[in-house]
Design an enzyme around this catalytic site. Structure first.
Site, mmCIF file in Angstrom:
data_model
loop_
_atom_site.group_PDB
_atom_site.id
_atom_site.type_symbol
_atom_site.label_atom_id
_atom_site.label_comp_id
_atom_site.label_asym_id
_atom_site.label_seq_id
_atom_site.Cartn_x
_atom_site.Cartn_y
_atom_site.Cartn_z
ATOM 1 C CG ASP A 111 -1.954 -0.963 1.061
ATOM 2 O OD1 ASP A 111 -2.403 -1.595 0.247
ATOM 3 O OD2 ASP A 111 -2.378 -1.526 2.393
HETATM 4 N N1 URA Z 1 -1.213 -5.871 3.581
HETATM 5 C C1 URA Z 1 -1.668 -4.654 4.023
HETATM 6 O O1 URA Z 1 -2.677 -4.380 4.535
HETATM 7 N N2 URA Z 1 -1.005 -3.666 3.195
HETATM 8 C C2 URA Z 1 0.261 -3.862 2.638
HETATM 9 O O2 URA Z 1 0.793 -3.002 2.016
HETATM 10 C C3 URA Z 1 0.650 -5.211 2.656
HETATM 11 C C4 URA Z 1 0.095 -6.111 3.067
#
Ligand code: URA
Length: 250
Positions: A111
């Site tokens: 993310d």
């Molecule tokens: N899980 C999440 O919620 N975000 C990420 O960036 C990676 C795994």
């Protein structure tokens, strides 16, 4: 070091692979006498070279050809995991243009507000194997959450959480949760998952009633983030690190 197989190609194609500009720009670079092949100034951008065997230099800098490139990036927060974006910076913007020109792509997605280990590779098959939940390559994250964690959470993660939220419904595969510290206001934990669904880790914690306030990926399979890399820094993977990933994702 793995042996690099030499590949015959036009000099302008090789220069393009290193992100040295457009075809006409490259022609000008060659005409200006800035490129040498095995020590002699190249005059013809269309000449054939053996990439990986011939010594090709631009302004005296060796262009070290490898057919496949693998990069470890310490992804910083605030950067998208995407090949390109019209408005926002992406992880590919953190690398020299050569990597995009050689077909490198992120193997999986973090993310925008997540930091940590991201592998960027031109080997599409390896990327697929790292990402595929069928291969069960473990991804280890450090998570800070805004509330307490306890044994019931460890058991629920291990049993496999049922996620049902605004983004949809799914049964998460069993995951290992290790609590590093816990208090009413804030806890820190390490979690190992083998899937990469949308916002997976955040949704897993949310299903237990706490929100993730900081997330960092520490490990993919047996490959750990090189902590000498500050956020935004990167390096190529060593051969033994690539072997680790390949073994893991068989
Ligand atoms: N899980 C999440 O919620 N975000 C990420 O960036 C990676 C795994």
């Amino acid at each position: 070091m793995a042996e690099t197989k030499a590949v015959r190609m036009r000099l302008d194609k090789l220069l393009a692979l290193f992100g040295e500009g457009t075809r006409s720009g490259i022609r000008d670079i060659v005409r200006a006498g800035r490129v040498t092949v095995n020590g002699s100034i190249a005059r013809d951008a269309g000449m054939q070279v053996l990439a990986g065997a011939d010594s090709v230099c631009l302004d005296g800098r060796a262009l070290d050809y490898k057919p496949v490139r693998h990069v470890m990036l310490h992804k910083p927060q605030g950067v998208l995991t995407a090949a390109r974006d019209k408005k926002q910076p992406t992880v590919m913007d953190l690398l020299p243009p050569m990597y995009a020109a050689m077909g490198c792509m992120p193997a999986g997605r973090l993310d925008k507000d997540t930091e940590g280990l991201l592998v960027i590779t031109s080997d599409g098959q390896l990327a697929h194997r790292i990402i595929s939940p069928k291969k069960e390559v473990g991804k280890v994250y450090l998570a800070h959450v805004d509330g307490p964690l306890g044994d019931a959470d460890i058991a629920a993660f291990a049993a496999g959480l049922h996620i049902d939220d605004a983004d949809g419904e799914f049964d998460a595969a069993p995951a290992a949760l290790e609590i590093l510290s816990s208090s009413k206001e804030k806890s820190e934990a390490r979690v190992r998952v083998t899937e990469g669904k949308y916002h997976q880790v955040k949704r897993m914690f949310a299903s237990r009633g706490v929100q993730v306030i900081y997330l960092k990926r520490l490990q993919i399979g047996a490959l750990a983030l090189d902590e000498r890399l500050a956020p935004g820094q990167w390096r190529e993977l060593e051969d033994d690190e690539v072997a680790l990933l390949e073994m893991e994702a068989l």
